[in-house]
Design an enzyme around this catalytic site. Structure first.
Site, short mmCIF file in Angstrom:
data_model
loop_
_atom_site.label_atom_id
_atom_site.label_comp_id
_atom_site.label_asym_id
_atom_site.label_seq_id
_atom_site.Cartn_x
_atom_site.Cartn_y
_atom_site.Cartn_z
CD GLN A 121 -12.63 -13.59 17.10
OE1 GLN A 121 -11.63 -12.91 16.89
NE2 GLN A 121 -12.88 -14.13 18.29
CB CYS A 144 -8.03 0.06 2.95
SG CYS A 144 -7.24 -0.89 4.27
CG ASN A 198 -16.74 -16.93 16.45
OD1 ASN A 198 -17.08 -17.24 15.31
ND2 ASN A 198 -15.46 -16.78 16.79
CB CYS A 248 -2.10 4.53 6.58
SG CYS A 248 -3.60 3.70 7.12
CB CYS A 295 -0.89 -0.02 1.25
SG CYS A 295 -1.84 1.48 1.48
CB CYS A 302 -6.89 -10.19 20.90
SG CYS A 302 -7.74 -9.32 22.22
CB CYS A 324 -0.56 -1.70 7.91
SG CYS A 324 -2.02 -2.40 7.16
CG ASP A 353 -12.31 -14.83 22.38
OD1 ASP A 353 -11.22 -14.23 22.41
OD2 ASP A 353 -13.09 -14.79 21.41
C1 LIG Z 1 -12.65 -10.83 22.01
S1 LIG Z 1 -14.41 -10.68 22.13
C2 LIG Z 1 -14.85 -12.36 21.95
C3 LIG Z 1 -16.27 -12.64 21.53
C4 LIG Z 1 -16.56 -14.04 21.00
N1 LIG Z 1 -15.91 -15.09 21.78
C5 LIG Z 1 -16.20 -14.20 19.54
O1 LIG Z 1 -15.36 -15.03 19.21
O2 LIG Z 1 -16.80 -13.49 18.71
C6 LIG Z 1 -14.59 -10.30 23.80
C7 LIG Z 1 -15.99 -10.27 24.32
O3 LIG Z 1 -15.91 -9.86 25.70
C8 LIG Z 1 -17.08 -9.18 26.03
N2 LIG Z 1 -16.83 -8.40 27.26
C9 LIG Z 1 -16.13 -7.26 27.39
N3 LIG Z 1 -16.12 -6.85 28.67
C10 LIG Z 1 -16.84 -7.75 29.38
C11 LIG Z 1 -17.21 -7.87 30.75
N4 LIG Z 1 -16.83 -6.97 31.64
N5 LIG Z 1 -17.95 -8.94 31.12
C12 LIG Z 1 -18.36 -9.85 30.21
N6 LIG Z 1 -18.04 -9.79 28.90
C13 LIG Z 1 -17.29 -8.74 28.48
C14 LIG Z 1 -17.39 -8.35 24.80
O4 LIG Z 1 -18.78 -8.01 24.75
C15 LIG Z 1 -16.96 -9.31 23.67
O5 LIG Z 1 -18.07 -10.03 23.19
#
Ligand SMILES: C[S@@+](CC[C@H](N)C(=O)[O-])C[C@H]1O[C@@H](n2cnc3c(N)ncnc32)[C@H](O)[C@@H]1O
Length: 435
Positions: A267, A158, A301, A79, A73, A389, A82, A362
């Site tokens: 995701q 992009c 998910n 930017c 890019c 993450c 990235c 997650d």
């Molecule tokens: C990285 S995402 C993962 C979502 C899901 N596992 C997926 O793969 O799509 C993190 C999730 O944590 C939730 N979250 C953030 N703060 C939170 C809290 N204090 N208590 C419960 N869930 C929370 C968000 O709403 C979000 O859905």
């Protein structure tokens, strides 16, 4: 040495930091430069000082490193979307994996097995992005924010955005430029589902009838859904089309389709997500009757694929996502095997784990939070499958798991965000005696 930030500086880059910036020392000061690789002597334009360090970007590279490639890019490195486009892809993966292993070593956690990095498409993958909007004289810019600045990168398209979103950048500039409210629109978020594209247009003042009509015409001619956002996400108002289809994405390996709202977490990289979900499901090893607790479950998910393989799943999340997850379970004929509850998992700890055999985590970048140790005390719990993450909070939580007798049996990176320094990690922990 002068403490004022110089305009430009020669920097010998000695390492690549976890944020994808080249790091070097000038006199006794740490200097970090975008677009600099280890071994390179660069001429760097300095942009910011923070906590005693200087930050800039390489504008000229002497003796390019062997791993340097032509960035795909032309907006790189200005930017802020990235940070690693100048590094060949195999080296991007090595760098991210090294960062994860370093974070684990810092807390004395060793994995029994480190899996090869998993990757998928390297460009055109992002299905969600927040783009800044900024008027510059007569010109209107729509793009990612520039690094170390409130400016917006000058983009026509992009390379990392999914095509359905990337193709909109140029015409979006055109329509926003013509609005009465052109200086009162700070950002647009784009969201790409399997079949539909949505835009959330944040505006600081009410829009005139002409502005609404222009945006509705844009939605029609570019086949996108447009939502107006005068405040937080709860203020979203569908502008056009009159009846927007529900956004969704499918996970064909599990025969499930997940519906989501524009403000829900999804995701970022669809093909990589399919690989990640399959790996997490295999790690849980669901069988009929296995009880899985899915914490931070979002729209389901992981929960729905696990249920499809026979597990009974209890999911928790803070947001309205759990209502969506429940509906998704019903639509996919999995309502009998899934239950979802809303809770603030950083606050509310007791009674969450119950009699689950496997915990799937997650969390957001901040990690699992202070309740993790308490969750791990549930005697029924044999295994923890952790999707993260943020390698640093993953490592901190891995230390908590190790202290509670959960061994890290395998770990690996999943490259959800190629060309950036972000990475997803999957770790599998088994309670001693259940490996
Ligand atoms: C990285 S995402 C993962 C979502 C899901 N596992 C997926 O793969 O799509 C993190 C999730 O944590 C939730 N979250 C953030 N703060 C939170 C809290 N204090 N208590 C419960 N869930 C929370 C968000 O709403 C979000 O859905």
């Amino acid at each position: 040495m002068s403490r004022r930030l110089p305009r430009e500086l020669p920097v010998l880059v000695t390492e690549l930091d976890d944020g994808g910036m080249g790091k070097g020392m000038v006199d006794d000061r740490i200097v970090r430069v975008r677009n600099g690789l280890p071994g390179e002597l660069v001429r760097a334009r300095m942009l910011k000082r923070r906590s005693g360090e200087w930050f800039g970007e390489a504008v000229e590279v002497n003796s390019p490193a062997g791993q340097r490639v032509q960035p795909p890019c032309s907006a790189f490195p200005r930017c802020g979307g990235c940070s690693l486009q100048h590094l060949e892809y195999a080296a991007q993966l090595e760098h991210k994996q090294r960062g994860l292993l370093r974070a684990l070593a810092a807390v004395q956690v060793r994995a029994k097995r480190v899996r090869e990095p998993v990757s998928s498409v390297r460009l055109g993958y992002r299905r969600k992005a927040r783009l800044g909007v900024r008027a510059l004289g007569d010109e209107l810019l729509v793009g990612f924010r520039e690094s170390f600045s409130s400016r917006v990168a000058r983009l026509q398209s992009c390379e990392t955005l999914a095509h359905g979103a990337s193709r909109l950048i140029k015409p979006l500039r055109g329509v926003l430029q013509g609005l009465d409210a052109r200086r009162r629109i700070p950002q647009v978020e784009v969201v790409v589902g399997d079949a539909d594209v949505g835009l959330m247009i944040r505006h600081l003042d009410p829009l005139s009838g002409d502005d609404r009509a222009a945006l509705a015409a844009f939605a029609h001619s570019h086949d996108v859904q447009i939502y107006l956002q005068p405040g937080g996400y709860d203020s979203l108002e569908l502008l056009a089309p009159a009846h927007a289809r529900q956004m969704d994405y499918a996970l064909p390996a599990f025969g499930v389709t997940l519906q989501f709202g524009l403000a829900d977490f999804v995701q970022a990289n669809a093909p990589l997500n399919e690989l990640l979900v399959s790996a997490a499901v295999n790690a849980v090893a669901p069988a009929s009757g296995v009880r899985v607790l899915d914490l931070f479950c979002g729209i389901g998910n992981f929960s729905l694929p696990l249920a499809r393989r026979g597990a009974n799943v209890l999911g928790f999340d803070a947001s309205s996502a759990v209502q969506r997850a429940s509906r998704n379970a019903e639509h996919n004929g999995l309502g009998q095997r899934c239950e979802f509850r809303s809770a603030d998992l950083y606050d509310h700890a007791s009674g969450v784990v119950g009699d689950a055999h496997v915990l799937l985590l997650d969390p957001p970048r901040t990690g699992a939070g202070n309740n993790l140790a308490q969750w791990l005390q549930a005697p029924s719990l044999q295994r923890v499958v952790y999707v993260s993450c943020n390698p640093v909070t993953f490592a901190k939580d891995a230390q908590t798991l190790a202290r509670q007798d959960f061994q890290l049996t395998e770990v690996g990176i999943y490259d959800m965000f190629p060309q950036t320094a972000h990475v997803e990690t999957l770790g599998v922990f088994a309670r001693s005696g259940h490996g």
